[in-house]
Design a protein around this motif. Structure first.
Motif, mmCIF file in Angstrom:
data_model
loop_
_atom_site.group_PDB
_atom_site.id
_atom_site.type_symbol
_atom_site.label_atom_id
_atom_site.label_comp_id
_atom_site.label_asym_id
_atom_site.label_seq_id
_atom_site.Cartn_x
_atom_site.Cartn_y
_atom_site.Cartn_z
ATOM 1 N N THR A 1 0.848 -1.186 0.000
ATOM 2 C CA THR A 1 0.000 0.000 0.000
ATOM 3 C C THR A 1 0.880 1.231 0.000
ATOM 4 N N ASN B 1 -0.762 6.270 2.594
ATOM 5 C CA ASN B 1 -2.085 6.503 3.170
ATOM 6 C C ASN B 1 -2.826 5.204 3.448
ATOM 7 N N CYS C 1 -3.683 3.058 1.111
ATOM 8 C CA CYS C 1 -4.464 2.685 -0.066
ATOM 9 C C CYS C 1 -3.584 1.908 -1.041
ATOM 10 N N LYS D 1 -2.254 3.211 -7.370
ATOM 11 C CA LYS D 1 -3.038 3.325 -8.598
ATOM 12 C C LYS D 1 -2.266 2.694 -9.754
#
Length: 111
Positions: free
Chosen positions: A8, A11, A13, A16
């Motif tokens: 990840t 953050n 996440c 992308k």
């Protein structure tokens, strides 16, 4: 490409995926490579170019390469002007190859 092994970003996440490339982006990559090979004295053929366009995917490299000094043969503006004029003059069959690559890359991006 997106990392799929559970990594990840800062953050928390998942990262992308890389943005998709257009047909012109693919054409530019291959024409630039062919031009530089020709300038450096290596020979290229249309068969080799069309085979490499369909079989290899240089944009999927995951290892970041070291900065290479500029070849000094031609400036970006002049190179892009030459490639734009070639892009405007290629046949529909040739353009279809690059459009297929772009479509495949768009599908990769949307996943």
């Amino acid at each position: 490409m997106a990392k799929t092994d559970g990594q990840t970003d800062r953050n928390g996440c998942p990262p992308k995926p890389k943005r998709f490339l257009t047909a012109y982006n693919f054409f530019f990559m291959y024409e630039r490579a062919a031009f530089l090979e020709a300038q450096l004295g290596r020979s290229t053929s249309d068969e080799k170019k069309s085979a490499s366009a369909a079989d290899t995917k240089p944009w999927t490299k995951q290892i970041k390469r070291k900065h290479v000094r500029s070849h000094g043969q031609i400036g970006f503006k002049e190179l892009s002007q030459r490639i734009v004029s070639k892009w405007k003059g290629i046949s529909r069959e040739e353009k279809a190859i690059y459009e297929r690559l772009a479509k495949d890359d768009l599908e990769r991006y949307r996943k």
